[in-house]
Design an enzyme around this catalytic site. Structure first.
Site, short mmCIF file in Angstrom:
data_model
loop_
_atom_site.label_atom_id
_atom_site.label_comp_id
_atom_site.label_asym_id
_atom_site.label_seq_id
_atom_site.Cartn_x
_atom_site.Cartn_y
_atom_site.Cartn_z
N ARG A 909 1.30 11.91 -8.59
CA ARG A 909 1.13 13.20 -9.26
C ARG A 909 -0.36 13.45 -9.48
O ARG A 909 -1.12 12.55 -9.83
CB ARG A 909 1.87 13.19 -10.60
CG ARG A 909 1.84 14.50 -11.36
CD ARG A 909 2.56 14.34 -12.69
NE ARG A 909 3.96 14.03 -12.49
CZ ARG A 909 4.71 13.35 -13.36
NH1 ARG A 909 4.16 12.88 -14.48
NH2 ARG A 909 5.98 13.11 -13.12
N ARG A 978 -1.75 13.79 -20.75
CA ARG A 978 -1.46 14.11 -19.35
C ARG A 978 -2.02 15.47 -18.97
O ARG A 978 -2.79 16.07 -19.72
CB ARG A 978 0.05 14.04 -19.11
CG ARG A 978 0.63 12.64 -19.37
CD ARG A 978 2.06 12.53 -18.88
NE ARG A 978 2.63 11.20 -19.10
CZ ARG A 978 3.85 10.85 -18.68
NH1 ARG A 978 4.61 11.71 -18.04
NH2 ARG A 978 4.30 9.63 -18.92
N LYS A 1068 3.60 9.18 -24.09
CA LYS A 1068 2.84 10.25 -23.44
C LYS A 1068 2.48 11.35 -24.43
O LYS A 1068 3.10 11.50 -25.49
CB LYS A 1068 3.65 10.83 -22.29
CG LYS A 1068 5.03 11.36 -22.69
CD LYS A 1068 5.84 11.69 -21.45
CE LYS A 1068 7.30 12.01 -21.82
NZ LYS A 1068 8.12 12.20 -20.61
N LYS A 1070 1.10 15.56 -24.42
CA LYS A 1070 0.95 16.73 -23.56
C LYS A 1070 0.39 17.91 -24.34
O LYS A 1070 0.70 18.08 -25.52
CB LYS A 1070 2.30 17.13 -22.95
CG LYS A 1070 2.93 16.05 -22.08
CD LYS A 1070 4.31 16.49 -21.58
CE LYS A 1070 4.95 15.41 -20.71
NZ LYS A 1070 6.30 15.81 -20.25
N CYS A 1294 14.44 19.75 -12.43
CA CYS A 1294 13.64 18.55 -12.20
C CYS A 1294 13.92 18.03 -10.79
O CYS A 1294 14.76 18.58 -10.07
CB CYS A 1294 13.98 17.49 -13.23
SG CYS A 1294 15.63 16.77 -13.03
N CYS A 1300 14.35 10.03 -8.24
CA CYS A 1300 14.14 9.69 -9.64
C CYS A 1300 15.09 8.57 -10.05
O CYS A 1300 16.31 8.69 -9.91
CB CYS A 1300 14.36 10.90 -10.53
SG CYS A 1300 14.16 10.50 -12.29
N CYS A 1339 19.12 14.09 -15.88
CA CYS A 1339 19.29 13.18 -17.02
C CYS A 1339 18.79 13.91 -18.25
O CYS A 1339 18.24 15.01 -18.16
CB CYS A 1339 18.52 11.88 -16.78
SG CYS A 1339 16.74 12.04 -17.01
N CYS A 1343 12.63 16.80 -18.17
CA CYS A 1343 11.43 17.18 -17.41
C CYS A 1343 11.36 18.68 -17.12
O CYS A 1343 10.27 19.24 -17.04
CB CYS A 1343 11.37 16.39 -16.11
SG CYS A 1343 11.06 14.64 -16.34
#
Length: 1436
Positions: A909, A978, A1068, A1070, A1294, A1300, A1339, A1343
């Site tokens: 990414r 991120r 993470k 953001k 996603c 994934c 899931c 995302c």
């Protein structure tokens, strides 16, 4: 045996089925309710197969040598079973097919199978044909089709003759031929010299007979359709026949079905020369439905064929309408549509230069028979050669003395001759045709010249001068008999013709009947001639390779064979199913991708004519290459191919033994002694394997000899001798074993003679009691562990401890139950737990602090060529470098069966703060997608690029290449800040510049300070660098990864992380920035959300309303986890933004959970501390008070598609990219289109790109000067489509399967299919243009930010989703669970009533999410921690 007198049809079929006592009898029915009453259950005790459950899959699985099989079914089921019917080859099977739809076109549909085929419309014929069918099936060991019109045989009809039927035994019958059987039933009454022949394939023969005699027409019924030959048929006809009328029963007019395809005609067009010799000048096929006046119908049919201008598609009678007939027509259409993918590609490549010699229904058609297609081509080539010879004679200007510019004409003719002898690519084809058109125009205007007239005799139209790419298109049925199918003649012809053979048989079907198949490998056969271009392609695998092969084949001056793979089980297969079958076939080596171009042959052997485009090959291809001395060269070029060839020869059992032996040896080296303890795990998420490893270490500390292996490595026969065994298993799907435990469980469950009396065992399961919260689903909780424990007890094994059941809902998750279970295990083994050395679990925090600032052993892992994988700890560390290790789950199982490790690769990414990409940056990403990735680019929900499928050997080059264009991947993932996402804002350049700069500054400030990224990926030169200046560029660029360590007072150089510390963040982090009225970044979904407050008079950003604590990740039904919207901190001015974020950052760093990663995000830190306490702590560190929230208005979180012009006069187009996947397909070659746009921008210095958080792309900053040219490129590559429904425009997904590792269900590949179905509903209710924010994830980790959508589908298990309703249209409100565990087939039935009610009851302009909350369909979620409250009982 004697057939019972006065027998009805059912009794006749029953008695026929007893001609061999070993017959296994099946019948199909729509529902179980029909039971023994079904008219197809002829024996009364046949095996019932439901039509909805792929009945012929069961049949094919049970046919075999010495077994007679009878199946009675109807024509729709038979048509759907077509892929399975290939697998019946070599078996003694009789298939009785009821022509229940009265549609006889199904009979020739099966023509290429080559099986004997009978047609019966009356009881006498049923007896005769039935007897022959069983005799053929048993004696020749081949399938036989018996089409019977049950409705035409009146139930009251009885067979009154006594007839002794023989008993047929397999060992007694020699091969049997149908030489003397009556293939055609001739009706009496015609004169001795009829002029018209009526061939009847309908139930109306007896009704036609009287009028046929009056019309002086010879009437025959087709009784045996296969085997037969046209030559034998014509020999039996009276010499007076000049016209042939074929009558075919049909359920619908051809025009209504849209088929336009009559395969029955192909049989009669098989040999035009024979027809011409018999002076037969007309063959017309007419369809008949339900006839009320058969006499009038036949009269019209005969008059039509005898007329001067007969109607080619005559249909008489009424449609036979039913749901089944509609489904039958749709089935035919779907099969044609599936296989049309390759035709589309040919049309795109060659456009007007394409000449398909035998594709029915295409405007390019010359004929309707593959075999004749080649004959027609040879005839045309003969004419062409005569024309070329004449042109060569005419290359003298003196012959054209009356033609102005004679010298120029001769020059053009000379060029034309040269073109006929050259190998032309597509561009050269166009040039040659322009030349041909110019020559023809000159010739047409100068017909007073004798030389011109001679040429025009041979070229009466321009068509004779044009250059075409000639193609024959056929199916894999051609592969069974290369001679009779015409394949051999094409291959050996040395003519410039191309052959496309589409193979639709799935690999899973081939594997079932490998011992019976006699299909020839056309590719190997053709390559052995060394002068034929050959390619093996798959449109659902490599579009680029497919295009390359088509182009190379067309330019090759000689015969070409393209083997094209398009596997499907039925015409209803979805693209996802076809894709999975394709990948399995390629990964297993069954369908290797390759190209063989004789033009590249080189005596030195270094220039390979053979190019392998996939990495696994079948043994027969391997042997061919070895024989041709090409295998060594290929393996030298591809280490992966070499490894796969070695592994493909390794027996799976041997691999298990070697793996276990290595594990045992490793343990011995550690000096272990004492009694053995074998520990096995089945684990999807890692908890099971982690527990197993922990238990083994504790066992070793007290002297037990413990080994830890996956359940995949268990050899069932050895299990009884392993003494003490402990099993750990997680729970997957609906109470299923994880992937690495399924094989063991199936073997154990299927074993009937296994004695485990000497085995001591213990089982601990990991599950979630609320994952399937309905009472009736409680059985799914820890079902694998319960089943395993019960099965082992049944096999007399002795439990060491009671069954342990861990529950994620407990206070400490599964650890609660485990802490009680483990002491019981030790007590049973006679071990004191007090003596154990408790080793602290190695957590992510340990991994980070011991990683040497994110280095770990990544370098060593990248250079380990024994595996495609890296160490699990390094897999966590590479996330900080922007890379996830993944594997292709579509092929995981097939590789496991081959003894090959999963197909591991990296997802990489890019860090792209602000979302702007230059043309150079776009082009490098496009290049890397093809060179190192899977050929696609992904625009993510965080407005950046992602590449998938990068193998370990390529990841360093990929990262260096990105950095060469000032793109890096540092901190794109991991427990750090991120990628910073900002609004795309195409209409206002001034505001966008300010927020983009703010996003860049935030990203740079919070970038990790470690030099590990530079050391691992960028330092020094690399042999794959495309420019020697890359190293210098990496050292001198502004911003980006740090390249210099910190110098301490002792002059040592070290890494220091002043912001992060060596343990970085707990999870993470953001940051999103939006500008009202838009919220295209979902500003409340991230850890920090910033809403820009703009002075409308000056377009100056005055500051930002700042929010903290948004986050999307959850765990299904785990109330300790939940999504959360950001809560208000207050207003902050631009110059204070970074310091304000820094204060939040530090509070999270120092207070976020570092013991429970599921509880480590900032949202939980805020809720644990309380919003007021958290805000006060932030302000304390910030050193300032936040200002009060400034007013603003948000109107949507969508992208707006189409062109806009900003205040500077620059043009911006927002292009729809479905789910962000940039890929080339036959319908939408968008990846190539964007590449062409980037190339144009780079060449002319005009324009760039912006990526949006909704996964779309802006073509930006285009000046008016270049606008039209950019638009032309966009139109050519289908980038400019804005005619989209509201729901499709606002849909997001996603990645999901197959890459994934967390996905539980499909998302990206399934959502477009579902959106199409939802569009149909919205269209029905007049809501096509109304937006419904719809999102899907595989899931619950969120995302695609599904928890903020008005309508969301969250994957829970394969083909199973939770449906969420009630999110706010502009992202201001979380949604809530509406229905849990919904199968994908049931989604439409649930959503349709909701949309209907919305259409009828909504207020003016009311959005769907607001509506379902207002009318009480769903309760609003006012705060994240109450997300699980107020869920209706009906949801479960």
């Amino acid at each position: 045996m004697t057939l019972t007198t006065a027998a009805t049809l059912s009794r006749v079929l029953a008695d026929l089925s007893q001609l061999n006592p070993q017959n296994k009898v099946y019948y199909t029915s729509v529902t179980k309710d029909t039971g023994v009453s079904s008219e197809y259950n002829v024996t009364g005790n046949g095996i019932q197969l439901l039509t909805s459950q792929d009945p012929f899959d069961n049949v094919v699985a049970h046919v075999g040598d010495g077994v007679l099989t009878t199946v009675t079914t109807e024509q729709l089921t038979a048509l759907k079973a077509l892929p399975h019917l290939y697998s019946l080859k070599g078996s003694s099977t009789v298939v009785n097919i009821d022509l229940n739809l009265q549609d006889y076109s199904i009979v020739p549909t099966f023509k290429d199978l080559g099986y004997p085929t009978f047609i019966s419309n009356d009881l006498d014929t049923v007896v005769a044909h039935g007897t022959l069918a069983y005799q053929l099936a048993i004696s020749n060991k081949e399938p036989v089709f018996h089409f019977i019109n049950f409705a035409a045989v009146d139930p009251a009809t009885v067979y009154n003759q006594e007839l002794d039927l023989p008993r047929f035994q397999f060992e007694e019958l020699a091969a049997f031929e149908l030489e003397n059987a009556e293939h055609f039933k001739t009706y009496p009454g015609a004169s001795a010299s009829p002029s018209t022949l009526v061939i009847n394939l309908s139930p109306y023969g007896p009704q036609f007979a009287p009028v046929a005699a009056k019309l002086n027409a010879l009437l025959v019924d087709i009784a045996i359709y296969r085997p037969w030959t046209l030559a034998q048929f014509l020999e039996a006809l009276p010499g007076s026949i000049r016209k042939i009328a074929i009558v075919e029963g049909s359920s619908k007019a051809v025009s209504t079905t849209g088929a336009g395809f009559d395969p029955l005609l192909l049989d009669f067009f098989d040999n035009f020369n024979a027809l011409a010799e018999r002076k037969i000048d007309q063959i017309i096929l007419s369809n008949v439905g339900r006839l009320s006046d058969a006499e009038a119908a036949l009269t019209q049919i005969v008059n039509n064929v005898q007329g001067a201008a007969p109607e080619q598609s005559l249909y008489l009678g009424e449609d036979i309408c039913s749901s089944s007939t509609a489904e039958y027509s749709e089935a035919i259409k779907n099969v044609i549509n599936l296989e049309a993918a390759y035709i589309k590609v040919l049309n795109q490549l060659f456009d007007g230069n394409l000449n398909v010699l035998n594709e029915y229904g295409n405007e390019c058609i010359n004929t309707k028979s593959p075999e004749y297609g080649f004959g027609a081509f040879l005839h045309a080539q003969s004419d062409r050669e005569a024309l070329v010879a004449q042109v060569k004679k005419s290359l003298d200007p003196a012959l054209f003395s009356t033609v102005p510019g004679a010298n120029e004409l001769v020059k053009l003719l000379s060029q034309w001759v040269s073109s006929t002898e050259a190998q032309l690519n597509e561009a050269q084809l166009n040039e040659a045709n322009d030349l041909a058109q110019e020559i023809y125009t000159i010739l047409q205007g100068n017909q007073d010249c004798e030389a011109v007239l001679e040429l025009l005799k041979l070229a009466p139209s321009v068509e004779q001068l044009l250059f075409r790419s000639h193609w024959l298109i056929g199916s894999d049925a051609w592969s069974y008999d290369l001679g009779n199918s015409g394949v051999h003649h094409v291959i050996t012809s040395k003519k410039n013709i191309n052959m496309l053979i589409i193979d639709s048989e799935p690999y899973s079907e081939v594997a079932k009947r490998e011992s019976k198949v006699h299909k020839k490998n056309v590719g190997l056969y053709a390559m052995n001639f060394h002068d034929v271009y050959v390619a093996s392609v798959a449109v659902y695998s490599s579009y680029t390779q497919l295009l390359t092969a088509f182009i190379e084949a067309s330019s090759f001056n000689g015969p070409s064979v393209i083997l094209a793979y398009l596997p499907y089980h039925s015409e209803r297969d979805t693209p996802i199913q076809v894709l999975k079958e394709t990948k399995n076939a390629i990964e297993s080596g069954y369908w290797p991708l390759y190209r063989y171009d004789p033009r590249k042959e080189d005596d030195s052997g270094e220039e390979l004519a053979f190019t392998l485009d996939s990495s696994v090959i079948r043994k027969e291809l391997q042997d061919f290459l070895d024989r041709e001395n090409k295998l060594t060269l290929l393996t030298r070029q591809s280490a992966e191919l070499a490894r796969n060839i070695e592994l493909s020869a390794t027996d799976v059992i041997t691999r298990k033994q070697e793996k276990r032996a290595k594990a045992a040896y490793d343990e011995l080296l550690e000096g272990l002694s004492g009694p053995p303890l074998h520990i096995y795990y089945a684990s999807d998420g890692g908890n099971g394997s982690a527990l197993a490893t922990r238990l083994a270490k504790r066992a070793a500390s007290v002297g037990l000899k413990a080994t830890v292996l996956s359940m995949d490595d268990i050899i069932l026969e050895d299990l009884a001798g392993e003494e003490n065994v402990v099993f750990f298993t997680s729970t997957a799907g609906q109470g299923e074993f994880p992937q690495d435990g399924k094989t063991f469980w199936e073997e154990l469950k299927g074993s009937t003679d296994l004695d485990l009396a000497s085995l001591n065992f213990a089982v601990f399961g990991l599950g979630d009691s609320q994952y399937w919260p309905r009472k009736e689903d409680a059985r799914y909780f820890n079902k694998p562990a319960k089943d395993l424990f019960g099965r082992l007890e049944l096999l007399t094994a002795k439990p060491l401890a009671p069954l342990g059941l861990g529950d994620d809902q407990d206070a400490d998750g599964f650890q609660t139950a485990y802490s009680e279970w483990e002491p019981k295990l030790w007590e049973s083994l006679g071990v004191s737990a007090d003596d154990m050395v408790e080793e602290k679990p190695y957590t992510n925090e340990d991994m980070k602090i011991n990683s040497n600032f994110l280095r770990g052993t990544i370098y060593e892992g990248l250079h380990d060529e024994s595996t495609l994988n890296i160490h699990p700890y390094d897999a966590q560390l590479t996330k900080f470098h922007g890379c996830y290790i993944q594997d292709d789950r579509d092929v995981r199982e097939i590789r496991k069966l081959q003894g090959i490790e999963p197909l591991y690769s990296f997802m990489c990414r890019v860090r792209l703060p602000g979302g702007i990409a230059t043309p150079d940056q776009w082009l490098i990403m496009d290049q890397l997608a093809d060179e190192t990735g899977n050929g696609t680019m992904k625009v993510t929900t965080r407005a950046t690029f992602q590449l998938h499928g990068i193998f370990k050997k390529d990841i360093k080059h990929a990262i260096r290449a990105m950095n060469s264009k000032l793109l890096d991947s540092l901190a794109a993932c991991g427990d750090v800040n991120r990628n910073v996402m900002v609004s795309a804002l195409p209409a206002n350049a001034k505001i966008h510049k300010q927020i983009s700069k703010m996003g860049y500054d935030i990203s740079e400030y919070f970038l990790p300070n470690t030099t590990a990224y530079y050391d691992l990926w960028l330092q020094g030169p690399d042999k794959r660098d495309e420019d020697p200046n890359w190293e210098k560029l990496f050292q001198t660029r502004d911003g980006g990864p740090n390249i210099k360590k910190t110098k301490l007072s002792d002059n040592s150089l070290v890494d220091i992380e002043p912001l992060y510390s060596p343990v970085y963040l707990p999870r993470k982090f953001k940051v999103n920035i939006t500008v009202p009225p838009y919220n295209d970044v979902d500003v409340w979904s991230s850890d920090i959300g910033m809403i820009a407050i703009v002075d409308p008079a000056t377009d100056i950003v005055l500051g930002y309303n700042m929010y903290a604590g948004g986050g999307m990740g959850t765990t299904h039904n785990n109330k300790k986890t939940y999504p959360r919207r950001g809560s208000l901190l207050g207003f902050v001015e631009p110059e204070d933004v970074i310091e304000a974020i820094k204060a939040v950052f530090i509070v999270q760093r120092d207070n976020g959970s570092r013991t429970d990663r599921k509880h480590a995000r900032l949202k939980y830190t805020i809720d644990d501390m309380g919003v007021d306490v958290f805000n006060a702590k932030v302000e304390e560190l910030f050193g300032k008070k936040f200002g009060p929230e400034r007013p603003f208005e948000i109107q949507s979180n969508c992208d707006y598609f189409g062109w806009v012009k900003d205040e500077n006069g620059l043009n911006h187009f927002t292009a729809f990219v479905e789910n962000g996947r940039l890929v080339d397909t036959p319908d939408k070659p968008q990846k190539t289109g964007f590449k062409k746009v980037a190339e144009y921008m780079k060449e002319h210095g005009s324009g760039d790109f912006r990526l949006t958080g909704n996964q779309h792309v802006l073509i930006s900053s285009v000046t008016d000067e270049h606008l039209d040219n950019i638009k032309a490129i966009m139109h050519k590559y289908v980038i400019d489509n804005t005619d989209l429904s509201g729901i499709r425009q606002t849909s997001t997904s996603c990645v999901g399967l197959p890459t994934c590792g967390l996905a539980m269900a499909e998302s990206e590949r399934y959502l477009p299919v579902l959106i199409t179905q939802l569009e149909d509903i919205l269209e029905e209710f007049g809501l096509r243009h109304d937006s419904v924010v719809t999102r899907m994830t595989g899931c619950p980790n969120g995302c695609a930010r599904p928890w903020l959508a008005e309508l969301a589908f969250i994957g829970k298990a394969p083909n199973t989703y939770n449906i969420m309703l009630g999110g706010g249209f502009y992202g201001e409100r979380l949604n809530k669970l509406y229905k849990a565990s919904v199968k994908d087939d049931d989604i439409i039935d649930i959503i349709k009533p909701l949309f209907k009610r919305w259409a009828l009851e909504r207020n003016e302009g009311e959005h769907f999410g607001d509506f379902v909350v207002r009318v009480g369909i769903i309760k609003p979620t006012l705060e994240g921690k109450y997300f699980h409250d107020d869920v209706s009982e009906e949801a479960f």
